[in-house]
Design an enzyme around this catalytic site. Sequence first.
Site, mmCIF file in Angstrom:
data_model
loop_
_atom_site.group_PDB
_atom_site.id
_atom_site.type_symbol
_atom_site.label_atom_id
_atom_site.label_comp_id
_atom_site.label_asym_id
_atom_site.label_seq_id
_atom_site.Cartn_x
_atom_site.Cartn_y
_atom_site.Cartn_z
ATOM 1 N N ASP A 131 0.861 -1.179 0.000
ATOM 2 C CA ASP A 131 0.000 0.000 0.000
ATOM 3 C C ASP A 131 0.898 1.229 0.000
ATOM 4 O O ASP A 131 1.413 1.642 1.036
ATOM 5 C CB ASP A 131 -0.911 -0.016 1.219
ATOM 6 C CG ASP A 131 -2.045 0.986 1.114
ATOM 7 O OD1 ASP A 131 -2.104 1.713 0.110
ATOM 8 O OD2 ASP A 131 -2.877 1.036 2.037
ATOM 9 N N ALA A 132 1.121 1.793 -1.182
ATOM 10 C CA ALA A 132 2.041 2.916 -1.339
ATOM 11 C C ALA A 132 1.394 4.129 -2.000
ATOM 12 O O ALA A 132 1.863 5.255 -1.841
ATOM 13 C CB ALA A 132 3.261 2.486 -2.160
ATOM 14 N N LYS A 133 0.356 3.907 -2.786
ATOM 15 C CA LYS A 133 -0.403 4.980 -3.461
ATOM 16 C C LYS A 133 0.528 5.911 -4.236
ATOM 17 O O LYS A 133 0.412 7.135 -4.176
ATOM 18 C CB LYS A 133 -1.255 5.755 -2.455
ATOM 19 C CG LYS A 133 -2.270 4.872 -1.726
ATOM 20 C CD LYS A 133 -3.113 5.678 -0.754
ATOM 21 C CE LYS A 133 -4.136 4.811 -0.040
ATOM 22 N NZ LYS A 133 -3.535 3.857 0.915
ATOM 23 N N ARG A 134 1.437 5.324 -4.996
ATOM 24 C CA ARG A 134 2.418 6.097 -5.742
ATOM 25 C C ARG A 134 1.779 6.779 -6.950
ATOM 26 O O ARG A 134 0.821 6.270 -7.545
ATOM 27 C CB ARG A 134 3.553 5.204 -6.222
ATOM 28 C CG ARG A 134 4.328 4.483 -5.126
ATOM 29 C CD ARG A 134 4.942 5.425 -4.122
ATOM 30 N NE ARG A 134 5.955 4.758 -3.299
ATOM 31 C CZ ARG A 134 6.433 5.252 -2.182
ATOM 32 N NH1 ARG A 134 5.979 6.414 -1.730
ATOM 33 N NH2 ARG A 134 7.362 4.598 -1.488
#
Length: 282
Positions: free
Chosen positions: A93-96
Amino acid sequence: MRFIQQLQAAWQSSDSLLCIGLDPDLERFPPSLASGNGNIFSFNRAIIDATHDLVCAYKPQVAYFSALGAERQLEQTIAYIKSSYPHIPVILDAKRGDIGSTATQYAKEAFVRYQVDAVTVNPYMGFDSVQPFLDYQDKGVIILCKTSNTGAAQLQEVQLQRSGHNSEPVYEYIARLVAEEWNFNHNCLLVMGATWPQQVARVRSIVGDMPFLVPGAGAQGGDVGSIVQAGQTAQGSGLIISASRSILYASAATDFAQAARAQAGALKNAINNYRKKHAAAL
């Protein structure tokens, strides 16, 4: 094995749509693990060992590790899942989201450095910011669509009026864009918050059987029954329903892993009961 196939196998083998988010908060750790070398990995390992038969995925949140300079313990956590429970997908879960050259490095971080099976990304900067992730054809790319936070409506519910098209909210446009133009490698998924069941149903009607990562089923108060009814596919799956804090911190005592298992088991059973009810109503 491609990510979607891996996910489908995990749904079937575990009979579960539950994903546990790994968000290590030292202030909520039991006293015995509040400090010390490797304490985050030790906590995560205990949670994983206690819950591995109840889940279809694990989802470590990168900020909880990087804020503490604990990237090595993130690597250890992912490697432990891969070696001990290789059938369970790991979602970073990084939402890059950034320009193409930077996105290329973020994709390498997720898929080469951390060796995860899927990663969350932000589509705000458009296709070229997502393409480096999509190019890893065997990996899952989970694109923010209708998120669970209360402020999501400020952007995601804004009505778009495009020439030759009916007005629609931004989140519906994203869903349509991903389904019709970005999913050429069949490795796209969408983030659909558990706090928005009506919107989940609407997006399901747009994208067909594309899987949804559904955060917000625990501490954020999402209604599990409404989400299963709104988002489950005809096959009885299609959802990765994620809970983090409500499971990880079910107890702050030495029984934290057992308490996490009890909480995860109760949530898995609740989800499965709603799956059965929904299937019977079809």
